[in-house]
Design an enzyme around this catalytic site. Structure first.
Site, PDB file in Angstrom:
ATOM      1  N   GLY A 177      35.825  24.230  -8.728  1.00 32.16           N
ATOM      2  CA  GLY A 177      35.464  24.917  -7.582  1.00 32.16           C
ATOM      3  C   GLY A 177      35.466  24.095  -6.201  1.00 32.16           C
ATOM      4  O   GLY A 177      36.676  23.156  -6.170  1.00 32.16           O
ATOM      5  N   CYS A 178      34.685  24.442  -5.301  1.00 34.11           N
ATOM      6  CA  CYS A 178      34.605  23.373  -4.023  1.00 34.11           C
ATOM      7  C   CYS A 178      34.924  22.103  -4.497  1.00 34.11           C
ATOM      8  O   CYS A 178      34.027  21.670  -5.219  1.00 34.11           O
ATOM      9  CB  CYS A 178      33.411  23.849  -3.166  1.00 34.11           C
ATOM     10  SG  CYS A 178      33.368  22.732  -1.767  1.00 34.11           S
TER      11      CYS A 178
END
Length: 334
Positions: A177-178
């Site tokens: 993800g991020c």
């Protein structure tokens, strides 16, 4: 020989003392640096990590050489007295639970400006909106212990098992993800030498963050790790990433509130040894009681494009601890 870019450098910090530029500001009594500042440490020269000027110093040393009193600037800018705010204590006491606020606490003022409380003793609370290291430099005593060749960065998949090359250090690539929070988690692992964030598994050459975040380039945000297999296993690195994903392992193209192919999660193996280890772990997740399908992709490592400098070690730069074995909760957005 002197270290070169990409080398793994082992060094000892004997003293790492904060001071100020020409007495510009008082060093906060509770200044807690977000990186290790004492003992024998390692980094990849000019491959990320903290304090660019420390890399400059090490690059001009020879093994077993010691330098004393070296001044290192963290490059956080000058301290600006106009960013030190006075907040009426009486008013603050009615708008906040003052019993739960202390020196060192962070506040957000109107307009979203973040500041740190530095004094609560008088009629005014003092809240400093400067970067905690603005106007600060460090006086350092350092010994260069050794220099070794690092792995070939930009590694894509190779048929070897990663040990036949004779290289002591290995590369691993993950998408969680991020990339900010995942990078900080790996920075904290003993045996991890360096980290960087970037973009992989896409079609566009040399993509920018804007192109990747649009979801049109085909890339996902990823973290690349250089590690010492004698100190940390690849299996434990995979497990750390999956622990951070939690139930997102079973969700396609999403981690938390971040949705889209640019946030898809994956393990990107650099050799068959890594592939086999990752396959076994993912198979175990898929065979648990509910037998949900694992959506974490497993693919051969491909071109990795290093992200813009402001993304590198982003949370550490914001003050979150990257010290080895740190246990503080990672806040992905500051």
């Amino acid at each position: 020989r002197k270290p070169q870019e990409g080398d793994i450098v082992t060094f000892t910090l004997h003293r790492f003392e904060p001071t100020t530029k020409a007495g510009m500001r008082k060093i906060p009594a509770d200044l807690d640096l977000p990186f290790d500042t004492f003992g024998t440490l390692q980094l990849e020269l000019y491959g990320g990590n903290y304090l660019p000027e420390l890399h400059d110093v090490l690059s001009d040393m020879t093994p077993e050489e010691t330098l004393q009193g070296v001044i290192i600037d963290p490059r956080r800018g000058e301290w600006d007295h106009r960013m030190e705010y006075k907040l009426p204590a009486a008013k603050m006491g009615t708008s906040l639970d003052s019993l739960n606020v202390s020196v060192g606490a962070t506040m957000r003022l109107k307009g979203g400006k973040k500041c740190t409380i530095t004094d609560m003793t008088g009629d005014f609370w003092i809240c400093d909106g400067n970067d905690p290291l603005a106007g600060v430099v460090f006086e350092v005593d350092v010994t260069l212990e050794g220099v070794e060749e690092g792995p070939s960065l930009g590694w894509e998949f190779s048929e070897g098992n990663g040990t036949a090359t004779g290289e002591k250090y290995q590369v691993a690539t993950f998408a969680l993800g991020c990339f900010w929070g995942g990078e900080l988690a790996y920075q904290r692992v003993p045996g991890v030498i360096s980290t960087r964030v970037g973009y992989t598994q896409g079609d566009t050459l040399n993509p920018t963050y804007k192109q990747v975040s649009s979801g049109n380039s085909g890339h996902t945000e990823a973290i690349q790790v250089i590690y010492d297999p004698s100190k940390v296993t690849y299996k434990s690195l995979v497990q750390l990433g999956l622990n951070r994903l939690g139930d997102n392992i079973y969700i396609l193209n999403q981690v938390g509130n971040d949705r889209g192919t640019q946030y898809r999660h994956g393990i990107y193996y650099h050799n068959n040894m890594q592939r086999k280890i990752a396959e076994e772990i993912l198979l175990e997740y898929g065979s648990r009681n509910d037998k949900r399908e694992v959506m974490t992709e497993l693919k051969a490592a491909s071109s990795f494009y290093i992200a813009e400098e402001y993304h590198q070690q982003y949370l550490m730069k914001g003050g979150q601890s990257a010290k080895k074995d740190a246990e503080e909760t990672i806040r992905c957005y500051g």
